[in-house]
Design a protein around this motif. Structure first.
Motif, short mmCIF file in Angstrom:
data_model
loop_
_atom_site.label_atom_id
_atom_site.label_comp_id
_atom_site.label_asym_id
_atom_site.label_seq_id
_atom_site.Cartn_x
_atom_site.Cartn_y
_atom_site.Cartn_z
N ARG A 57 11.23 -20.59 -6.12
CA ARG A 57 12.61 -20.11 -6.02
C ARG A 57 12.69 -18.86 -5.15
NH1 ARG A 57 14.48 -16.86 -10.97
NH2 ARG A 57 13.08 -15.46 -9.85
N ASP A 58 11.78 -17.91 -5.36
CA ASP A 58 11.78 -16.68 -4.58
C ASP A 58 11.58 -16.96 -3.10
OD1 ASP A 58 12.04 -15.41 -6.99
OD2 ASP A 58 9.96 -14.78 -7.13
N LEU A 59 10.64 -17.85 -2.80
CA LEU A 59 10.35 -18.17 -1.40
C LEU A 59 11.55 -18.85 -0.74
CD1 LEU A 59 6.68 -19.51 -1.68
CD2 LEU A 59 7.45 -17.24 -0.98
N THR A 60 12.27 -19.66 -1.51
CA THR A 60 13.45 -20.34 -0.97
C THR A 60 14.60 -19.38 -0.77
OG1 THR A 60 12.80 -22.40 -2.08
CG2 THR A 60 15.09 -22.20 -1.38
N PHE A 61 14.85 -18.52 -1.77
CA PHE A 61 16.00 -17.62 -1.70
C PHE A 61 15.87 -16.61 -0.56
CE2 PHE A 61 17.84 -18.02 -6.27
CZ PHE A 61 18.15 -19.34 -5.97
N PHE A 62 14.64 -16.18 -0.25
CA PHE A 62 14.49 -15.24 0.85
C PHE A 62 15.04 -15.84 2.14
CE2 PHE A 62 12.36 -14.01 4.74
CZ PHE A 62 12.57 -12.64 4.75
N ALA A 63 14.62 -17.07 2.43
CA ALA A 63 15.05 -17.71 3.66
C ALA A 63 16.55 -17.95 3.65
CB ALA A 63 14.29 -19.03 3.85
N LEU A 64 17.11 -18.35 2.49
CA LEU A 64 18.55 -18.60 2.41
C LEU A 64 19.35 -17.31 2.62
CD1 LEU A 64 18.73 -21.14 -0.56
CD2 LEU A 64 18.84 -21.60 1.89
N SER A 76 3.69 -20.52 4.30
CA SER A 76 2.72 -21.60 4.53
C SER A 76 1.38 -21.28 3.89
CB SER A 76 2.55 -21.83 6.03
OG SER A 76 3.75 -22.25 6.62
N THR A 77 0.96 -20.03 3.96
CA THR A 77 -0.31 -19.63 3.34
C THR A 77 -0.20 -19.63 1.83
OG1 THR A 77 -0.69 -18.22 5.27
CG2 THR A 77 -2.17 -17.92 3.41
N GLU A 78 0.93 -19.16 1.30
CA GLU A 78 1.16 -19.17 -0.15
C GLU A 78 1.08 -20.59 -0.72
OE1 GLU A 78 2.76 -16.61 -2.86
OE2 GLU A 78 0.92 -16.03 -1.86
N LEU A 79 1.62 -21.53 0.02
CA LEU A 79 1.66 -22.91 -0.46
C LEU A 79 0.42 -23.70 -0.09
CD1 LEU A 79 5.39 -23.84 0.35
CD2 LEU A 79 4.43 -22.85 -1.73
N GLY A 80 -0.48 -23.07 0.66
CA GLY A 80 -1.73 -23.74 1.03
C GLY A 80 -1.58 -24.79 2.10
N ILE A 81 -0.47 -24.76 2.87
CA ILE A 81 -0.27 -25.78 3.90
C ILE A 81 -0.66 -25.29 5.29
CG2 ILE A 81 1.54 -26.97 2.63
CD1 ILE A 81 3.60 -25.57 4.27
N LEU A 82 -0.83 -23.96 5.45
CA LEU A 82 -1.21 -23.45 6.77
C LEU A 82 -2.61 -23.92 7.13
CD1 LEU A 82 -0.42 -21.65 9.18
CD2 LEU A 82 -1.52 -19.74 8.00
N GLN A 83 -3.51 -23.94 6.12
CA GLN A 83 -4.88 -24.36 6.37
C GLN A 83 -4.97 -25.83 6.74
OE1 GLN A 83 -3.67 -22.77 3.82
NE2 GLN A 83 -4.85 -20.95 3.31
N GLN A 84 -3.93 -26.61 6.39
CA GLN A 84 -3.94 -28.03 6.67
C GLN A 84 -3.34 -28.37 8.04
OE1 GLN A 84 -1.76 -29.75 3.40
NE2 GLN A 84 -2.98 -28.69 1.86
#
Length: 385
Positions: A182-189, A95-103
């Motif tokens: 891609r990296d952020l997605t693959f970790f969760a998968l 969330s912080t990487e994508l800038g959505i945590l602050q929102q």
């Protein structure tokens, strides 16, 4: 004597612990100091706690080390709590990487910690009534009615963390950040798959192994992204070019048009085949030297795109300057050919494209330049737009 299966289990856990600790130490010194990376390091720490508790439990369950039942309850409880903490910190990292945590609003953030609170409540309730798990008289682990719900708590965070990067992966405007998403997605998968499999195959350290491998890949890819120079030509690499082009597409210089030039060496395969790959590398280095000279004269951005292809990014208000730039490259390559002592001639085909209101995304601009390049390659040593 320790059973072979148990020994393999312990070896996998110990290997994971060593990898996680190594990444933590290296990342503490070499990775950029950003809030998001603090959450990444917390994920490492909590996963180390998961792996350690899993390793200790395996030794106790195998009767390798004596342990009273209260201690076994404590170790298993710690495993579940730290598993959910691992999922939650990964979610906050993404969330912080994508800038959505602050929102996020405060109410939403409180909702995000609900699974962690639920995990702690279930573990505390388990101390009174064995609803999550129990330890029998022989010291063996027995699942309870709330085992599945507590397994789902870290999965909740992993699935949530997958949603946003997965959507952004397929949007053209995020082309420069595709590897990151891609990296952020693959970790969760990876993590989701390993946790689900572990539920059906509890005798394997799959969560620790899966999440460790995923965190390692994220770290290695981040390290690679921090490298901005192509090792052979010493020009900007593809990642650096995409980052620069992304910035320019968002904020071009006022009064100037943005051009992307795609350059491909002519007869490069023949040079490799006839004179060897060492000479092929030398040809690439000579070309890079020419492009550095071009950059100093025209003030353009130069990078190696891959193989024998190079990309130049140039801003000018006059398209004739682009033609002059291409002519300068051709002449400079002809001059550099003198160093080959007549064995071969350095030349290149160049295709270029201009950013227009109809071309707003990086893959579209590169595709236009690529089509122009193919048109130029039909007649070697030519330029097309």
């Amino acid at each position: 004597m320790i059973h072979i299966a148990l020994m393999s289990y312990i070896e996998i856990d110990c290997t994971c612990l060593f990898l996680l600790l190594s990444i933590f130490v290296i990342s503490s010194h070499k990775i950029e100091d950003r809030q998001s990376w603090i959450f990444y390091q917390l994920t490492l720490v909590f996963l180390m706690c998961v792996t350690l508790s899993d390793c200790v439990w395996a030794l106790m369950d195998g009767h390798v080390i004596p342990a009273p039942i209260p201690l076994q309850y404590l170790i298993n409880s710690a495993y579940y709590v730290f598993s959910t903490l691992t999922g939650s910190t990964w979610y906050f990292f993404v969330s912080t990487e994508l800038g959505i945590l602050q929102q996020r609003r405060m109410g939403t953030l409180l909702l995000m910690v609900a699974p962690l609170v639920a995990t702690i409540v279930m573990i505390l309730a388990n101390c009174v009534v064995p609803c999550v798990f129990a330890i029998d008289a022989d010291g063996h682990f027995i699942r309870g009615p709330l085992t599945l719900p507590i397994f789902l708590m870290p999965l909740f965070y992993m699935i949530l963390a997958t949603f946003h990067p997965l959507l952004r992966m397929f949007h053209k405007k995020n082309y420069a950040q595709w590897t990151r998403y891609r990296d952020l997605t693959f970790f969760a998968l990876f993590s989701i798959g390993s946790i689900v499999l572990h539920f059906f195959a509890p005798g394997t350290p799959l969560p620790s192994l899966g999440m460790t491998l995923a965190l390692t890949l994220v770290f290695l890819n981040r390290q690679e992204q921090l490298i901005s120079i192509d090792p052979l030509t010493k020009l900007n690499n593809r990642h650096q070019m995409l980052a620069y082009l992304d910035r320019k597409m968002e904020s071009p210089d006022r009064g100037c048009d943005l051009y992307l030039l795609l350059l491909d060496l002519d007869h490069f395969k023949a040079i490799n085949d006839e004179f060897g790959h060492v000479e092929g590398d030398t040809a690439l280095i000579r070309t890079a030297d020419v492009l550095r000279q071009v950059a100093s004269v025209f003030g353009c951005f130069v990078s190696r795109y891959g193989g024998d292809e190079f990309i130049l990014i140039y801003e000018t208000a006059n398209e004739s300057r682009v033609d002059a730039l291409c002519a300068f490259i051709q002449q400079a390559l002809a001059d550099a050919s003198q160093a080959t002592v007549g064995r071969y001639v350095l030349s290149a085909s160049i295709g270029y494209a201009k950013r227009t209101p109809a071309v707003q995304h990086i893959p579209d601009l590169i595709a236009l330049a690529d089509r122009a390049l193919y048109a130029a390659k039909d007649a070697r040593d030519q330029v097309a737009s």
